[in-house]
Design a protein around this motif. Structure first.
Motif, PDB file in Angstrom:
ATOM      1  N   ILE A  78       0.875  -1.166   0.000  1.00 25.06           N
ATOM      2  CA  ILE A  78       0.000   0.000   0.000  1.00 25.06           C
ATOM      3  C   ILE A  78       0.914   1.218   0.000  1.00 25.06           C
ATOM      4  CG2 ILE A  78      -1.671   1.334   1.321  1.00 25.06           C
ATOM      5  CD1 ILE A  78      -2.721  -1.300   2.428  1.00 25.06           C
ATOM      6  N   ILE A  79       0.726   2.088  -0.962  1.00 23.90           N
ATOM      7  CA  ILE A  79       1.527   3.303  -1.053  1.00 23.90           C
ATOM      8  C   ILE A  79       0.816   4.400  -0.260  1.00 23.90           C
ATOM      9  CG2 ILE A  79       2.559   4.999  -2.605  1.00 23.90           C
ATOM     10  CD1 ILE A  79       3.670   2.186  -2.959  1.00 23.90           C
ATOM     11  N   ASN A  80       1.541   4.984   0.699  1.00 21.57           N
ATOM     12  CA  ASN A  80       0.973   6.012   1.558  1.00 21.57           C
ATOM     13  C   ASN A  80       1.995   7.121   1.730  1.00 21.57           C
ATOM     14  OD1 ASN A  80      -0.411   7.466   3.442  1.00 21.57           O
ATOM     15  ND2 ASN A  80      -0.096   6.038   5.103  1.00 21.57           N
ATOM     16  N   GLU A  81       1.691   8.302   1.228  1.00 21.69           N
ATOM     17  CA  GLU A  81       2.568   9.474   1.285  1.00 21.69           C
ATOM     18  C   GLU A  81       4.029   9.124   1.046  1.00 21.69           C
ATOM     19  OE1 GLU A  81       1.899  11.669   4.868  1.00 21.69           O
ATOM     20  OE2 GLU A  81       0.117  12.619   4.056  1.00 21.69           O
ATOM     21  N   LYS A  82       4.806   8.861   2.099  1.00 16.43           N
ATOM     22  CA  LYS A  82       6.239   8.640   1.946  1.00 16.43           C
ATOM     23  C   LYS A  82       6.663   7.183   2.128  1.00 16.43           C
ATOM     24  CE  LYS A  82       7.185  13.227   3.711  1.00 16.43           C
ATOM     25  NZ  LYS A  82       7.758  14.007   4.791  1.00 16.43           N
ATOM     26  N   ASN A  83       5.776   6.326   2.620  1.00  9.57           N
ATOM     27  CA  ASN A  83       6.192   4.956   2.913  1.00  9.57           C
ATOM     28  C   ASN A  83       5.335   3.920   2.189  1.00  9.57           C
ATOM     29  OD1 ASN A  83       3.897   5.444   4.362  1.00  9.57           O
ATOM     30  ND2 ASN A  83       4.664   4.719   6.303  1.00  9.57           N
ATOM     31  N   ILE A  94      -7.129   9.265   3.122  1.00  5.62           N
ATOM     32  CA  ILE A  94      -8.333  10.077   3.206  1.00  5.62           C
ATOM     33  C   ILE A  94      -9.531   9.231   2.799  1.00  5.62           C
ATOM     34  CG2 ILE A  94      -9.468  12.167   2.349  1.00  5.62           C
ATOM     35  CD1 ILE A  94      -6.630  13.187   1.676  1.00  5.62           C
ATOM     36  N   LYS A  95     -10.614   9.390   3.527  1.00  2.00           N
ATOM     37  CA  LYS A  95     -11.845   8.662   3.247  1.00  2.00           C
ATOM     38  C   LYS A  95     -12.374   9.055   1.870  1.00  2.00           C
ATOM     39  CE  LYS A  95     -16.295   7.797   5.368  1.00  2.00           C
ATOM     40  NZ  LYS A  95     -17.199   8.168   6.448  1.00  2.00           N
ATOM     41  N   ASN A  96     -13.000   8.112   1.167  1.00  2.00           N
ATOM     42  CA  ASN A  96     -13.590   8.278  -0.162  1.00  2.00           C
ATOM     43  C   ASN A  96     -12.558   8.500  -1.265  1.00  2.00           C
ATOM     44  OD1 ASN A  96     -16.223   7.944   0.796  1.00  2.00           O
ATOM     45  ND2 ASN A  96     -16.351  10.106   1.320  1.00  2.00           N
ATOM     46  N   THR A  97     -11.322   8.055  -1.055  1.00  2.00           N
ATOM     47  CA  THR A  97     -10.304   8.070  -2.104  1.00  2.00           C
ATOM     48  C   THR A  97      -9.867   6.633  -2.349  1.00  2.00           C
ATOM     49  OG1 THR A  97      -8.519   8.389  -0.515  1.00  2.00           O
ATOM     50  CG2 THR A  97      -9.456  10.366  -1.496  1.00  2.00           C
ATOM     51  N   LYS A  98      -9.203   6.414  -3.475  1.00  2.00           N
ATOM     52  CA  LYS A  98      -8.716   5.079  -3.809  1.00  2.00           C
ATOM     53  C   LYS A  98      -7.480   4.746  -2.994  1.00  2.00           C
ATOM     54  CE  LYS A  98     -11.044   3.651  -7.543  1.00  2.00           C
ATOM     55  NZ  LYS A  98     -11.601   2.382  -7.776  1.00  2.00           N
ATOM     56  N   LEU A  99      -7.387   3.504  -2.568  1.00  2.00           N
ATOM     57  CA  LEU A  99      -6.197   3.001  -1.880  1.00  2.00           C
ATOM     58  C   LEU A  99      -5.217   2.571  -2.954  1.00  2.00           C
ATOM     59  CD1 LEU A  99      -5.397   2.467   1.077  1.00  2.00           C
ATOM     60  CD2 LEU A  99      -6.154   0.143   0.763  1.00  2.00           C
ATOM     61  N   LYS A 100      -3.999   3.084  -2.916  1.00  2.00           N
ATOM     62  CA  LYS A 100      -2.992   2.778  -3.938  1.00  2.00           C
ATOM     63  C   LYS A 100      -2.295   1.474  -3.576  1.00  2.00           C
ATOM     64  CE  LYS A 100      -2.289   7.655  -4.720  1.00  2.00           C
ATOM     65  NZ  LYS A 100      -1.370   8.774  -4.510  1.00  2.00           N
ATOM     66  N   ILE A 101      -2.494   0.449  -4.400  1.00  2.00           N
ATOM     67  CA  ILE A 101      -1.901  -0.860  -4.163  1.00  2.00           C
ATOM     68  C   ILE A 101      -0.993  -1.215  -5.324  1.00  2.00           C
ATOM     69  CG2 ILE A 101      -2.372  -3.313  -3.881  1.00  2.00           C
ATOM     70  CD1 ILE A 101      -4.932  -2.529  -2.479  1.00  2.00           C
ATOM     71  N   VAL A 102       0.236  -1.635  -5.000  1.00  2.00           N
ATOM     72  CA  VAL A 102       1.228  -1.998  -6.003  1.00  2.00           C
ATOM     73  C   VAL A 102       1.628  -3.445  -5.772  1.00  2.00           C
ATOM     74  CG1 VAL A 102       3.536  -1.496  -6.857  1.00  2.00           C
ATOM     75  CG2 VAL A 102       2.085   0.360  -6.074  1.00  2.00           C
ATOM     76  N   SER A 103       1.700  -4.223  -6.847  1.00  2.00           N
ATOM     77  CA  SER A 103       2.159  -5.614  -6.765  1.00  2.00           C
ATOM     78  C   SER A 103       3.506  -5.736  -7.422  1.00  2.00           C
ATOM     79  CB  SER A 103       1.167  -6.537  -7.466  1.00  2.00           C
ATOM     80  OG  SER A 103      -0.084  -6.469  -6.828  1.00  2.00           O
ATOM     81  N   LYS A 104       4.405  -6.463  -6.763  1.00  2.00           N
ATOM     82  CA  LYS A 104       5.739  -6.672  -7.346  1.00  2.00           C
ATOM     83  C   LYS A 104       6.019  -8.143  -7.425  1.00  2.00           C
ATOM     84  CE  LYS A 104       7.910  -2.388  -6.086  1.00  2.00           C
ATOM     85  NZ  LYS A 104       9.030  -1.741  -5.451  1.00  2.00           N
TER      86      LYS A 104
END
Length: 110
Positions: free
Chosen positions: A5-10, A100-110
């Motif tokens: 899960i990509i979140n701001e800096k981590n 933030i609520k009502n936004t997409k969760l950024k998920i990356v697969s490697k």
């Protein structure tokens, strides 16, 4: 296949839990610091009974749109069911800052 899960800096590593035994066990009686998260597909509610550490919980729908975010949840709590919920993510404490609520969760697969 690793998922993040990509979140701001981590990046927060997580694994998807599908086996019955793993779904029941989760982080119950886990005493070491939690470094990665768990994803529960097809789940609308969850409880934190016997979880010995604080967790952040994110509830999303099928498209990974965030429906609810719970910060620093302690043990013995019950997260009520959401009608459109599909995924529940149990993440390490303080890892959901910036989501933030009502936004997409950024998920990356490697």
């Amino acid at each position: 296949m690793k998922q993040y899960i990509i979140n701001e800096k981590n990046k927060i590593k997580f694994k998807t839990v599908t086996k019955f035994k793993d779904r029941i066990k989760s982080f119950r009686f886990y005493l070491y610091p939690i470094k990665e998260g768990l994803c529960y597909p097809k789940k609308k509610m969850i409880n934190t009974y016997f979880i010995c550490q604080k967790l952040d919980i994110v509830v999303t729908d099928k498209e990974n749109t965030i429906l609810a975010i719970y910060h620093s949840i302690r043990t013995e709590k019950f997260i009520r069911p959401r009608l459109k919920a599909y995924y529940i993510y149990l993440l390490p404490n303080e890892s959901t800052k910036g989501l933030i609520k009502n936004t997409k969760l950024k998920i990356v697969s490697k």
